[in-house]
Motif scaffolding. Structure first.
Motif, PDB file in Angstrom:
ATOM      1  N   ILE A   1      37.475  43.782  53.124  1.00  0.00           N
ATOM      2  CA  ILE A   1      36.151  43.623  52.533  1.00  0.00           C
ATOM      3  C   ILE A   1      35.862  44.749  51.554  1.00  0.00           C
ATOM      4  O   ILE A   1      35.293  44.533  50.465  1.00  0.00           O
ATOM      5  CB  ILE A   1      35.081  43.561  53.636  1.00  0.00           C
ATOM      6  CG1 ILE A   1      35.264  42.284  54.476  1.00  0.00           C
ATOM      7  CG2 ILE A   1      33.684  43.626  53.046  1.00  0.00           C
ATOM      8  CD1 ILE A   1      34.355  42.207  55.683  1.00  0.00           C
ATOM      9  N   GLY A   2      36.268  45.975  51.907  1.00  0.00           N
ATOM     10  CA  GLY A   2      36.062  47.101  50.999  1.00  0.00           C
ATOM     11  C   GLY A   2      36.844  46.963  49.708  1.00  0.00           C
ATOM     12  O   GLY A   2      36.333  47.268  48.622  1.00  0.00           O
TER      13      GLY A   2
ATOM     14  N   GLN B   1      36.952  45.444  43.833  1.00  0.00           N
ATOM     15  CA  GLN B   1      37.361  44.527  42.763  1.00  0.00           C
ATOM     16  C   GLN B   1      36.158  43.950  42.024  1.00  0.00           C
ATOM     17  O   GLN B   1      36.179  43.794  40.804  1.00  0.00           O
ATOM     18  CB  GLN B   1      38.223  43.395  43.330  1.00  0.00           C
ATOM     19  CG  GLN B   1      39.650  43.796  43.653  1.00  0.00           C
ATOM     20  CD  GLN B   1      40.486  42.619  44.084  1.00  0.00           C
ATOM     21  OE1 GLN B   1      40.381  42.148  45.214  1.00  0.00           O
ATOM     22  NE2 GLN B   1      41.323  42.124  43.187  1.00  0.00           N
ATOM     23  N   ARG B   2      35.108  43.615  42.767  1.00  0.00           N
ATOM     24  CA  ARG B   2      33.922  43.055  42.128  1.00  0.00           C
ATOM     25  C   ARG B   2      33.195  44.081  41.273  1.00  0.00           C
ATOM     26  O   ARG B   2      32.550  43.726  40.281  1.00  0.00           O
ATOM     27  CB  ARG B   2      32.978  42.502  43.194  1.00  0.00           C
ATOM     28  CG  ARG B   2      33.513  41.262  43.894  1.00  0.00           C
ATOM     29  CD  ARG B   2      32.432  40.615  44.753  1.00  0.00           C
ATOM     30  NE  ARG B   2      31.974  41.529  45.801  1.00  0.00           N
ATOM     31  CZ  ARG B   2      32.490  41.580  47.024  1.00  0.00           C
ATOM     32  NH1 ARG B   2      33.520  40.776  47.345  1.00  0.00           N
ATOM     33  NH2 ARG B   2      32.016  42.410  47.933  1.00  0.00           N
ATOM     34  N   LEU B   3      33.302  45.358  41.674  1.00  0.00           N
ATOM     35  CA  LEU B   3      32.631  46.411  40.917  1.00  0.00           C
ATOM     36  C   LEU B   3      33.463  46.934  39.744  1.00  0.00           C
ATOM     37  O   LEU B   3      32.968  47.739  38.958  1.00  0.00           O
ATOM     38  CB  LEU B   3      32.286  47.588  41.847  1.00  0.00           C
ATOM     39  CG  LEU B   3      31.275  47.287  42.966  1.00  0.00           C
ATOM     40  CD1 LEU B   3      31.134  48.506  43.869  1.00  0.00           C
ATOM     41  CD2 LEU B   3      29.934  46.873  42.393  1.00  0.00           C
ATOM     42  N   SER B   4      34.707  46.511  39.632  1.00  0.00           N
ATOM     43  CA  SER B   4      35.583  47.030  38.575  1.00  0.00           C
ATOM     44  C   SER B   4      35.330  46.322  37.253  1.00  0.00           C
ATOM     45  O   SER B   4      34.821  45.195  37.212  1.00  0.00           O
ATOM     46  CB  SER B   4      37.049  46.870  38.989  1.00  0.00           C
ATOM     47  OG  SER B   4      37.360  45.495  39.174  1.00  0.00           O
ATOM     48  N   GLN B   5      35.740  47.004  36.190  1.00  0.00           N
ATOM     49  CA  GLN B   5      35.589  46.498  34.831  1.00  0.00           C
ATOM     50  C   GLN B   5      36.936  46.528  34.121  1.00  0.00           C
ATOM     51  O   GLN B   5      37.761  47.405  34.377  1.00  0.00           O
ATOM     52  CB  GLN B   5      34.577  47.350  34.039  1.00  0.00           C
ATOM     53  CG  GLN B   5      33.182  47.382  34.643  1.00  0.00           C
ATOM     54  CD  GLN B   5      32.502  46.024  34.609  1.00  0.00           C
ATOM     55  OE1 GLN B   5      32.773  45.214  33.706  1.00  0.00           O
ATOM     56  NE2 GLN B   5      31.628  45.766  35.567  1.00  0.00           N
ATOM     57  N   PRO B   6      37.205  45.571  33.223  1.00  0.00           N
ATOM     58  CA  PRO B   6      38.487  45.583  32.492  1.00  0.00           C
ATOM     59  C   PRO B   6      38.615  46.828  31.620  1.00  0.00           C
ATOM     60  O   PRO B   6      37.628  47.362  31.102  1.00  0.00           O
ATOM     61  CB  PRO B   6      38.427  44.305  31.648  1.00  0.00           C
ATOM     62  CG  PRO B   6      37.398  43.448  32.315  1.00  0.00           C
ATOM     63  CD  PRO B   6      36.392  44.387  32.911  1.00  0.00           C
TER      64      PRO B   6
END
Length: 371
Positions: free
Chosen positions: A173-174, A179-184
């Protein structure tokens, strides 16, 4: 003569109780896992001068052998279906014995009323069958002991597995949250990563993203691998240092390490009670990083790669984020000596048998840090 407990262990009861079956399964795996762990230790000790990839392969095969032993043992202790009753078994039924005795009695009665000439021509009744003497059975056997303690053992085992799987789920889950908080990343860096992937023979083009809550880069995903980079690595490392770190992460993808890592974690959750499993898992983790380090050393100099790792460790300690303690362990190893061990191996400095390092090893590491 084999001892009673060995006979009972080899001829496990075909019980339908899941608790009893799991208890016998764990009991069998105690010696199976120990044998595999000793074998992995002996092979890797004899292959100390072989490549890290060879030792890694031996440990991975040991892990799969343990899982195979569990599957085969589980199938072998399942209750077997009763075989169809044959004619010979039917004849030995007590009902048939009663019929046979009744026929013998009627025949004997007939013999008594017939004249001697006729009775001599009749067949004699069959002799009575000898009854088997009862044998002494001990009141307490290994099988009965297993059945007594099976519910308690099952409770302890399921609790341990549940805790290990809960820990694994929290980690997953972490990672998903990161991954959801990352940016390209920028297109220029993405092209650099693509070129590096081609240089090491990686056909897959992994996605590259950056996340503010990271302090060390790592790879996530099995089918669609993604390299997560911390912003500090982009701003605090030189191009050559960053490329060395990226090649290390790309090597993990080329070797399918994320998939093996998931299998490794699941095996740890299911077989947490056996020390040999943790030893084999530890060997896999260490030799996995060593194998990736060897791939990096094929693209850059040893001193440059050592400086890149040291610089990355400095960024880990300087960054203060909510994931900093966990990320620092990922960068330097589970123990404080892990980074030192990797640096000594990269710089080709082997420790002495007494545990002390060779003269000049500390000087080489100090020079790498100061450079």
């Amino acid at each position: 003569m084999r001892p009673t407990w060995i006979v009972a262990l080899l001829d496990a009861p075909q019980s339908s109780s899941v608790a009893v079956q799991c208890s016998w399964l764990m009991l069998h795996f105690l010696w199976q896992g120990a044998a595999i762990g000793v074998l992995v230790f002996i092979i890797n000790t004899l292959a100390a001068r072989r490549s890290a990839q060879f030792r890694y392969s031996v440990a991975v095969m040991g892990l799969f052998a343990m899982l195979a032993c569990v599957a085969v043992t589980w199938l072998s202790i399942q209750p077997k279906q009763p075989a169809p009753t044959s004619i010979a078994q039917s004849l030995s039924n007590p009902t048939f014995d009663l019929i046979e005795q009744t026929a013998a009695f009627e025949l004997a009665t007939t013999v008594d009323v017939l004249p001697p000439e006729a009775s001599s021509a009749l067949p004699l009744p069959p002799a009575p069958r000898p009854t088997s003497t009862p044998t002494y059975m001990p009141t307490s056997t290994p099988g009965s002991t297993i059945e007594t303690w099976a519910p308690t053992a099952m409770l302890i085992y399921t609790t341990g597995v549940a805790l290990m799987l809960f820990r694994l789920a929290i980690s997953a889950i972490g990672v998903g949250r990161l991954q959801r908080l990352s940016q390209p990343v920028a297109d220029q860096l993405a092209r650099r990563v693509e070129n590096l992937a081609q240089e090491i023979g990686l056909r897959v083009k992994p996605a590259v993203t950056t996340c503010e809550r990271l302090v060390v880069p790592f790879v996530v995903g099995v089918l669609k691998p993604t390299i997560l980079l911390p912003p500090a690595a982009l701003s605090g490392m030189t191009n050559s240092e960053l490329e060395a770190i990226l090649v290390h992460e790309l090597a993990h993808i080329r070797r399918c390490d994320p998939l093996i890592n998931w299998i490794q974690r699941i095996a740890e959750a299911l077989l947490f009670f056996h020390p040999a499993l943790w030893y084999v898992s530890r060997v896999i983790t260490v030799e996995r990083d060593n194998s990736c380090d060897d791939i990096v050393l094929g693209t850059c100099q040893r001193d440059d790669y050592a400086r890149a790792l040291i610089r990355l460790a400095e960024l880990c300690t300087n960054e203060a984020t909510e994931y900093a303690p966990i990320a620092a362990l990922a960068a330097t190893g589970a123990r404080p000596s892990e980074l030192r061990r990797r640096l000594m191996r990269i710089l080709d400095v082997a420790p002495m048998r007494s545990g002390m390092q060779r003269p000049g090893a500390g000087m080489l590491i100090a020079c790498a840090i100061a450079a």
